[in-house]
Scaffold this motif. Structure first.
Motif, short mmCIF file in Angstrom:
data_model
loop_
_atom_site.label_atom_id
_atom_site.label_comp_id
_atom_site.label_asym_id
_atom_site.label_seq_id
_atom_site.Cartn_x
_atom_site.Cartn_y
_atom_site.Cartn_z
N THR A 1 9.60 -9.76 -3.20
CA THR A 1 11.02 -9.42 -3.40
C THR A 1 11.86 -9.68 -2.16
O THR A 1 13.10 -9.61 -2.22
CB THR A 1 11.19 -7.95 -3.83
N LEU A 2 11.22 -10.01 -1.04
CA LEU A 2 11.98 -10.41 0.15
C LEU A 2 12.79 -11.68 -0.10
O LEU A 2 13.74 -11.96 0.63
CB LEU A 2 11.03 -10.64 1.33
N TYR A 3 12.39 -12.44 -1.11
CA TYR A 3 13.16 -13.65 -1.45
C TYR A 3 14.66 -13.35 -1.50
O TYR A 3 15.47 -14.03 -0.85
CB TYR A 3 12.71 -14.16 -2.82
N THR A 4 15.03 -12.34 -2.30
CA THR A 4 16.46 -12.06 -2.51
C THR A 4 16.89 -10.71 -1.95
O THR A 4 18.07 -10.37 -2.00
CB THR A 4 16.79 -12.08 -4.01
N ASN A 5 15.94 -9.95 -1.41
CA ASN A 5 16.27 -8.62 -0.90
C ASN A 5 15.92 -8.45 0.57
O ASN A 5 15.90 -7.33 1.09
CB ASN A 5 15.51 -7.56 -1.71
N GLY A 6 15.64 -9.57 1.24
CA GLY A 6 15.27 -9.49 2.64
C GLY A 6 16.13 -10.39 3.49
O GLY A 6 17.22 -10.82 3.08
N PRO A 7 15.66 -10.74 4.69
CA PRO A 7 16.44 -11.58 5.61
C PRO A 7 16.68 -12.96 5.03
O PRO A 7 16.00 -13.42 4.11
CB PRO A 7 15.55 -11.65 6.86
N ALA A 8 17.65 -13.65 5.61
CA ALA A 8 18.02 -14.99 5.13
C ALA A 8 16.90 -15.99 5.36
O ALA A 8 16.14 -15.90 6.33
CB ALA A 8 19.28 -15.46 5.87
N GLY A 9 16.80 -16.93 4.45
CA GLY A 9 15.97 -18.10 4.66
C GLY A 9 14.50 -17.93 4.40
O GLY A 9 13.70 -18.79 4.80
N GLY A 10 14.07 -16.86 3.74
CA GLY A 10 12.65 -16.71 3.43
C GLY A 10 12.22 -17.69 2.36
O GLY A 10 12.98 -18.04 1.45
N GLY A 11 10.99 -18.17 2.46
CA GLY A 11 10.49 -19.12 1.47
C GLY A 11 8.98 -19.18 1.49
O GLY A 11 8.32 -18.59 2.35
N GLY A 12 8.43 -19.89 0.52
CA GLY A 12 6.97 -20.07 0.47
C GLY A 12 6.23 -18.80 0.18
O GLY A 12 5.16 -18.55 0.76
N ALA A 13 6.76 -17.96 -0.72
CA ALA A 13 6.10 -16.70 -1.03
C ALA A 13 4.71 -16.94 -1.61
O ALA A 13 4.48 -17.89 -2.35
CB ALA A 13 6.94 -15.89 -2.01
N HIS A 14 3.81 -16.05 -1.25
CA HIS A 14 2.43 -16.14 -1.72
C HIS A 14 1.94 -14.74 -2.03
O HIS A 14 2.16 -13.80 -1.26
CB HIS A 14 1.54 -16.78 -0.63
N ARG A 15 1.25 -14.59 -3.18
CA ARG A 15 0.66 -13.30 -3.55
C ARG A 15 -0.81 -13.50 -3.90
O ARG A 15 -1.16 -14.46 -4.59
CB ARG A 15 1.38 -12.69 -4.76
N LEU A 16 -1.64 -12.59 -3.45
CA LEU A 16 -3.07 -12.66 -3.77
C LEU A 16 -3.62 -11.24 -3.87
O LEU A 16 -3.40 -10.41 -2.99
CB LEU A 16 -3.83 -13.43 -2.69
N VAL A 17 -4.32 -10.98 -4.96
CA VAL A 17 -5.06 -9.73 -5.13
C VAL A 17 -6.48 -10.09 -5.54
O VAL A 17 -6.67 -10.87 -6.49
CB VAL A 17 -4.42 -8.82 -6.19
N LYS A 18 -7.46 -9.57 -4.84
CA LYS A 18 -8.85 -9.85 -5.21
C LYS A 18 -9.73 -8.66 -4.87
O LYS A 18 -9.45 -7.90 -3.93
CB LYS A 18 -9.37 -11.11 -4.52
N GLU A 19 -10.77 -8.51 -5.65
CA GLU A 19 -11.73 -7.44 -5.39
C GLU A 19 -12.56 -7.79 -4.16
O GLU A 19 -12.94 -8.95 -3.96
CB GLU A 19 -12.65 -7.25 -6.59
N VAL A 20 -12.83 -6.80 -3.34
CA VAL A 20 -13.61 -7.01 -2.12
C VAL A 20 -15.08 -6.75 -2.41
O VAL A 20 -15.44 -5.69 -2.94
CB VAL A 20 -13.15 -6.06 -1.00
N ILE A 21 -15.93 -7.74 -2.10
CA ILE A 21 -17.37 -7.53 -2.09
C ILE A 21 -17.79 -7.39 -0.63
O ILE A 21 -17.77 -8.36 0.12
CB ILE A 21 -18.12 -8.68 -2.77
N ALA A 22 -18.08 -6.17 -0.24
CA ALA A 22 -18.47 -5.90 1.15
C ALA A 22 -20.00 -5.94 1.27
O ALA A 22 -20.72 -5.87 0.27
CB ALA A 22 -17.92 -4.56 1.59
N VAL A 23 -20.48 -6.05 2.50
CA VAL A 23 -21.90 -6.20 2.74
C VAL A 23 -22.35 -5.23 3.82
O VAL A 23 -21.70 -5.11 4.87
CB VAL A 23 -22.24 -7.64 3.16
N VAL A 24 -23.43 -4.53 3.57
CA VAL A 24 -24.15 -3.76 4.58
C VAL A 24 -25.61 -4.21 4.52
O VAL A 24 -26.00 -4.98 3.65
CB VAL A 24 -24.03 -2.24 4.34
N SER A 25 -26.42 -3.73 5.44
CA SER A 25 -27.81 -4.18 5.48
C SER A 25 -28.75 -3.04 5.78
O SER A 25 -28.37 -2.01 6.35
CB SER A 25 -27.97 -5.30 6.51
#
Length: 469
Positions: free
Chosen positions: A409-433
């Motif tokens: 939402t920074l596109y139209t509700n944030g500072p001037a000139g923002g571009g190239g928005a990217h969104r990513l949501v992914k499940e984390v597979i963590a590792v212990v040993s």
């Protein structure tokens, strides 16, 4: 006795294919070895297998086999790989089908499962090395538990005439060590030779890293020809000493520096590099440049193995949310910083409280934090291009999406000139040993192709006999 020629065809799952093909066609190799697994890779492969029982092996296995099977068969080069990942049986079955399609009906293909030890660790409930918590604390979220097998099962498959050996999780150097143990008839109690063989495997396992990849720096350590980087070859003598080299005319370089950097790569204690087969000691290794792209490596020793296998345990660990926006031109840095402040305020207003969150200005402080900021300030010049990255670990997928949407939402509700928005949501597979006694791990060999088609061999007891004095 002529040197044993080992080539590395991959250093990770997504590695380039062309250098491996070049080795298969021109390397005059005895063995071409593909090392394609990491801790997280095997956990993700187990996830894939849970969704589809026929999946779970390396996604590039088919492409690689279609390119190297024929030249390897023509030159008598054997293949060893852990591209089986979570499903070495299915990987071997596919490889056999590709071989038949090419008319290579006599190839003996061995699949070695057995590294999946989830049932065994659930029964043992061991303590995790990193957290100190017991496995039961992770039980509702467990995805996988895979033991780092040693060279023994691979040696057994080679002794029965395997042309191709496909495994799941094994120690990275173990695939290379197995070829040496088999060809030179080393005892599995000859600790010094096993230590030296482990060194050779460790040097080769990351493929292009020892031929100039990851090593190169255009000002301090220039390397030519990285676009067609050659992968490494080891010419191994019966005592385990080896010359590290590459194909003439391929890009990159092999020198004292590349070898020394790779020796230290991921090694916490050079005097005690603990593997399933041996505790290798690299502290007295000698590295000698013989000529351009030919380096002699010798002097590793070893001592008795621990009798324990390291086990990599994968578990579901919430969700990663990542939102990004770019700013360029005058005051780009100031506008990106303002955008970060807006996101902080919005998350507080909406009651979105992730477990962890960071606000990075890529190009300013994303990698080195305040040191990067200090360098910019010392230069008295703001960056001309800045990318805001907001990354968080969230307890639910819904919270993660709420967070990344606020960045967009920074596109139209944030500072001037923002571009190239990217969104990513992914499940984390963590590792212990954790650690597991080796006698709790059972391995078998499943055979495909040639006169071994459909044969199954239990190798646990045979492998144990290799380790008895």
């Amino acid at each position: 006795m002529k040197p044993l020629r080992l080539g590395c065809g991959a250093g990770y799952a997504g590695d380039r294919i062309e250098p491996a093909v070049e080795l298969a066609e021109c390397g005059q190799l005895d063995y071409l070895i593909f090392e394609c697994l990491a801790e997280r890779t095997i956990a993700l492969a187990q996830q894939q297998k849970l969704r589809d029982p026929s999946a779970g092996f390396d996604p590039l296995l088919e492409a690689r086999m279609r390119r190297v099977l024929m030249p390897c068969a023509v030159h008598g080069t054997k293949i060893i790989t852990n591209m089986g990942a979570a499903n070495p049986y299915a990987a071997a079955k596919l490889t056999a089908a590709i071989a038949r399609e090419m008319g290579l009906h006599n190839l003996r293909i061995a699949s070695i499962p057995g590294d999946n030890v989830l049932a065994a660790v659930l029964e043992q409930n061991p303590q995790m090395i990193e957290s100190g918590r017991h496995l039961a604390d992770y039980a509702p979220r467990l995805v996988s538990a895979n033991a780092y097998l040693g060279a023994g099962p691979i040696v057994e498959a080679l002794s029965q005439g395997a042309d191709i050996v496909i495994t799941g999780r094994v120690g990275d150097p173990a695939m290379f060590l197995a070829a040496m143990v088999h060809e030179f008839a080393w005892s599995m109690h000859d600790w010094d030779r096993l230590g030296q063989g482990t060194l050779v495997g460790h040097l080769l396992e990351c493929a292009g890293q020892i031929t100039g990849g990851y090593f190169a720096d255009p000002l301090m350590k220039p390397v030519q020809g990285l676009g067609r980087l050659g992968f490494p070859i080891a010419e191994v003598q019966p005592d385990g000493s080896a010359v590290i080299t590459k194909l003439a005319g391929s890009g990159g370089c092999v020198n004292e520096q590349t070898c020394k950097e790779q020796i230290l790569y991921e090694v916490h204690d050079p005097s005690a590099y603990i593997q399933a087969d041996v505790i290798a000691d690299f502290s007295k290794v000698r590295v000698t440049e013989l000529s351009p792209d030919r380096v002699l490596v010798e002097g590793a020793t070893g001592r008795a193995r621990t009798g324990l296998y390291k086990v990599s345990v994968g578990y579901r660990d919430r969700y990663i949310a990542e939102g990004m926006m770019s700013y360029a031109g005058p005051s780009a840095q100031a506008r990106a910083a303002l955008a970060a402040d807006i996101v902080k305020e919005r998350l507080a207003l909406r009651g979105i409280w992730p477990e962890e969150i960071r606000y990075d200005l890529i190009g300013i402080n994303a990698l080195h934090g305040h040191l990067g900021q200090f360098a910019v300030e010392q230069g008295h010049q703001e960056a001309y291009e800045v990318r805001l990255r907001v990354a968080a670990r969230c307890s639910t997928e819904a919270m993660a999406w709420d967070l990344v949407n606020e960045v967009e939402t920074l596109y139209t509700n944030g500072p001037a000139g923002g571009g190239g928005a990217h969104r990513l949501v992914k499940e984390v597979i963590a590792v212990v040993s954790c650690l597991l006694p080796e006698d709790l791990v059972q391995t078998q060999i499943y055979w495909f192709g040639g006169d071994m088609q459909g044969k199954r061999v239990g190798v646990h007891q045979t492998v144990q006999s290799l380790f008895r004095p």
